[in-house]
Design a protein around this motif. Structure first.
Motif, PDB file in Angstrom:
ATOM      1  N   GLU A 101      -8.948  32.836   2.144  1.00  0.00           N
ATOM      2  CA  GLU A 101      -8.803  32.751   3.703  1.00  0.00           C
ATOM      3  C   GLU A 101      -8.529  31.565   4.322  1.00  0.00           C
ATOM      4  O   GLU A 101      -9.177  30.482   3.875  1.00  0.00           O
ATOM      5  N   PHE A 102      -7.534  31.343   5.013  1.00  0.00           N
ATOM      6  CA  PHE A 102      -7.175  30.358   5.601  1.00  0.00           C
ATOM      7  C   PHE A 102      -7.317  30.288   7.301  1.00  0.00           C
ATOM      8  O   PHE A 102      -6.822  31.321   7.729  1.00  0.00           O
ATOM      9  N   MET A 103      -7.339  29.321   7.866  1.00  0.00           N
ATOM     10  CA  MET A 103      -7.490  29.307   9.223  1.00  0.00           C
ATOM     11  C   MET A 103      -7.368  27.786   9.727  1.00  0.00           C
ATOM     12  O   MET A 103      -7.716  26.941   9.268  1.00  0.00           O
ATOM     13  N   ILE A 104      -6.144  27.955  10.609  1.00  0.00           N
ATOM     14  CA  ILE A 104      -5.743  26.522  11.265  1.00  0.00           C
ATOM     15  C   ILE A 104      -5.734  26.680  12.581  1.00  0.00           C
ATOM     16  O   ILE A 104      -5.130  27.528  13.044  1.00  0.00           O
ATOM     17  N   GLY A 105      -6.390  25.673  13.346  1.00  0.00           N
ATOM     18  CA  GLY A 105      -6.185  25.591  14.666  1.00  0.00           C
ATOM     19  C   GLY A 105      -5.694  24.218  15.460  1.00  0.00           C
ATOM     20  O   GLY A 105      -6.150  23.120  14.614  1.00  0.00           O
ATOM     21  N   TRP A 106      -4.774  24.286  16.236  1.00  0.00           N
ATOM     22  CA  TRP A 106      -4.121  22.938  16.408  1.00  0.00           C
ATOM     23  C   TRP A 106      -3.945  22.857  17.977  1.00  0.00           C
ATOM     24  O   TRP A 106      -3.536  23.844  18.623  1.00  0.00           O
ATOM     25  N   ARG A 107      -4.253  21.758  18.649  1.00  0.00           N
ATOM     26  CA  ARG A 107      -4.091  21.601  20.070  1.00  0.00           C
ATOM     27  C   ARG A 107      -3.188  20.375  20.134  1.00  0.00           C
ATOM     28  O   ARG A 107      -3.653  19.257  20.495  1.00  0.00           O
ATOM     29  N   PRO A 108      -2.033  20.340  20.319  1.00  0.00           N
ATOM     30  CA  PRO A 108      -0.959  19.493  20.574  1.00  0.00           C
ATOM     31  C   PRO A 108      -1.214  18.634  21.727  1.00  0.00           C
ATOM     32  O   PRO A 108      -0.839  17.415  21.851  1.00  0.00           O
ATOM     33  N   TYR A 109      -1.513  19.348  22.735  1.00  0.00           N
ATOM     34  CA  TYR A 109      -1.766  18.506  23.886  1.00  0.00           C
ATOM     35  C   TYR A 109      -3.134  19.593  24.742  1.00  0.00           C
ATOM     36  O   TYR A 109      -3.331  20.657  24.242  1.00  0.00           O
ATOM     37  N   LYS A 111      -3.542  21.550  27.244  1.00  0.00           N
ATOM     38  CA  LYS A 111      -3.309  22.878  27.931  1.00  0.00           C
ATOM     39  C   LYS A 111      -2.905  23.954  26.522  1.00  0.00           C
ATOM     40  O   LYS A 111      -3.103  25.017  27.009  1.00  0.00           O
ATOM     41  N   LEU A 112      -2.560  23.498  25.639  1.00  0.00           N
ATOM     42  CA  LEU A 112      -1.961  24.391  24.630  1.00  0.00           C
ATOM     43  C   LEU A 112      -2.892  24.427  23.348  1.00  0.00           C
ATOM     44  O   LEU A 112      -3.156  23.329  22.788  1.00  0.00           O
ATOM     45  N   PHE A 113      -3.185  25.498  22.916  1.00  0.00           N
ATOM     46  CA  PHE A 113      -3.869  25.619  21.667  1.00  0.00           C
ATOM     47  C   PHE A 113      -3.282  26.689  20.909  1.00  0.00           C
ATOM     48  O   PHE A 113      -2.836  27.846  21.348  1.00  0.00           O
ATOM     49  N   ILE A 114      -3.068  26.239  19.593  1.00  0.00           N
ATOM     50  CA  ILE A 114      -2.331  27.360  18.502  1.00  0.00           C
ATOM     51  C   ILE A 114      -3.378  27.565  17.351  1.00  0.00           C
ATOM     52  O   ILE A 114      -3.874  26.640  16.976  1.00  0.00           O
ATOM     53  N   GLN A 115      -3.540  28.855  17.142  1.00  0.00           N
ATOM     54  CA  GLN A 115      -4.414  29.239  15.853  1.00  0.00           C
ATOM     55  C   GLN A 115      -3.896  30.236  15.131  1.00  0.00           C
ATOM     56  O   GLN A 115      -3.363  31.139  15.645  1.00  0.00           O
ATOM     57  N   SER A 116      -4.011  30.117  13.649  1.00  0.00           N
ATOM     58  CA  SER A 116      -3.319  30.969  12.891  1.00  0.00           C
ATOM     59  C   SER A 116      -4.445  31.331  11.829  1.00  0.00           C
ATOM     60  O   SER A 116      -4.942  30.467  11.317  1.00  0.00           O
ATOM     61  N   SER A 117      -4.412  32.450  11.091  1.00  0.00           N
ATOM     62  CA  SER A 117      -5.291  32.792  10.079  1.00  0.00           C
ATOM     63  C   SER A 117      -4.468  33.730   9.089  1.00  0.00           C
ATOM     64  O   SER A 117      -3.744  34.488   9.545  1.00  0.00           O
ATOM     65  N   LEU A 118      -4.885  33.523   7.891  1.00  0.00           N
ATOM     66  CA  LEU A 118      -4.225  34.399   6.767  1.00  0.00           C
ATOM     67  C   LEU A 118      -5.615  34.625   5.729  1.00  0.00           C
ATOM     68  O   LEU A 118      -6.321  33.939   5.201  1.00  0.00           O
ATOM     69  N   SER A 119      -5.511  36.134   5.176  1.00  0.00           N
ATOM     70  CA  SER A 119      -6.435  36.484   4.297  1.00  0.00           C
ATOM     71  C   SER A 119      -5.589  37.157   3.422  1.00  0.00           C
ATOM     72  O   SER A 119      -4.901  38.118   3.522  1.00  0.00           O
ATOM     73  N   MET A 164      -2.188  35.388  14.560  1.00  0.00           N
ATOM     74  CA  MET A 164      -1.671  34.189  15.321  1.00  0.00           C
ATOM     75  C   MET A 164      -2.063  34.215  16.718  1.00  0.00           C
ATOM     76  O   MET A 164      -1.806  35.330  17.165  1.00  0.00           O
ATOM     77  N   GLN A 165      -2.583  33.147  17.320  1.00  0.00           N
ATOM     78  CA  GLN A 165      -2.779  33.368  18.862  1.00  0.00           C
ATOM     79  C   GLN A 165      -2.408  32.123  19.495  1.00  0.00           C
ATOM     80  O   GLN A 165      -2.561  30.976  18.911  1.00  0.00           O
ATOM     81  N   LEU A 166      -1.584  32.035  20.779  1.00  0.00           N
ATOM     82  CA  LEU A 166      -1.221  31.239  21.499  1.00  0.00           C
ATOM     83  C   LEU A 166      -1.894  31.105  22.685  1.00  0.00           C
ATOM     84  O   LEU A 166      -1.715  32.085  23.213  1.00  0.00           O
ATOM     85  N   SER A 167      -2.898  29.915  23.048  1.00  0.00           N
ATOM     86  CA  SER A 167      -3.360  29.996  24.482  1.00  0.00           C
ATOM     87  C   SER A 167      -2.742  28.934  25.277  1.00  0.00           C
ATOM     88  O   SER A 167      -2.760  27.580  24.646  1.00  0.00           O
TER      89      SER A 167
END
Length: 218
Positions: A101-109, A111-119, A164-167
């Motif tokens: 299982e993989f999970m990556i969360g990235w907040r480039p700045y 206001k923006l948060f990107i999260q992705s997961s793979l199993s 994948m989720q973009l907030s």
């Protein structure tokens, strides 16, 4: 359960072993009596081995986990239903769920948060025997046909699941989310037959939320 972990700067490595036992529920026993298989319902036993890695910083989070779940007498659905729609289950001697299982969360700045997961996983039953009722034109059961499988997929257990989720925060109280999810193919029983295949699918959803603070003045 016991394990060990090692932390170095923002990195964490860990390994664990756990042993679990699960008794069948009252519904499992009751419905198996109706299906005539009550004598076969046993408790499940699981040996779970896991190895993982985590990284955490202000803008980036990474989580990876390798798992080996080895079952004895796992209680799985047969694909059959009772007259009330309850899943009829059975014990299988040896089975496993193994994968990563993989999970990556990235907040480039801010206001923006990107999260992705793979199993990615293999979910298999070893040496499985499947029985099919032989019925005549009057719906009387004449006997059963037996089919043996050296290795087959566990019912409703896709080998690939990703999301994948973009907030985006317009304000601290207003957030837009876009969520996508992919689920690989699975099967409605434990035979891995093409006729009972559940096709792969992809879904996408969006939401806009706003929170409010209500002052309670007495």
């Amino acid at each position: 359960k016991f394990g060990i972990s090692y932390n170095i700067n923002r990195n964490r490595f860990f390994a664990s072993y756990s042993r679990a036992n699960k008794e069948p529920s009252r519904s499992d026993i009751k419905e198996s009596i109706k299906a005539g298989t009550a004598q076969e319902i046993l408790s499940e036993k699981l040996n779970d081995y896991e190895f993982g890695y985590k990284y955490l910083s202000e803008k980036l989070a990474i989580d990876a986990n390798l798992f080996f779940m080895e079952y004895k007498d796992q209680l799985v659905p047969t694909g059959r239903l009772t007259e009330t729609g309850y899943l009829i289950k059975e014990n299988v001697d040896k089975s496993y769920r193994r994968g990563v299982e993989f999970m990556i969360g990235w907040r480039p700045y801010s206001k923006l948060f990107i999260q992705s997961s793979l199993s990615l996983s293999q979910n298999k039953i070893k040496n499985y025997t499947h029985y099919v009722d032989i019925i005549d034109e009057y719906w009387s059961v004449l006997g059963q046909q037996r089919y043996n499988y050296n290795k087959t997929d566990i019912v409703l257990s896709p080998s690939i699941i990703s999301a994948m989720q973009l907030s985006y925060d317009f304000t601290p109280s207003t957030t837009l989310r876009v969520i996508g999810k992919y689920v690989g193919k699975s099967y409605l029983d434990n035979t891995s037959d093409k006729s009972v295949e559940v096709p792969e699918y992809f879904t996408m959803a969006t939401s806009l939320s706003k929170s409010f603070i209500i002052n309670n003045k007495n």
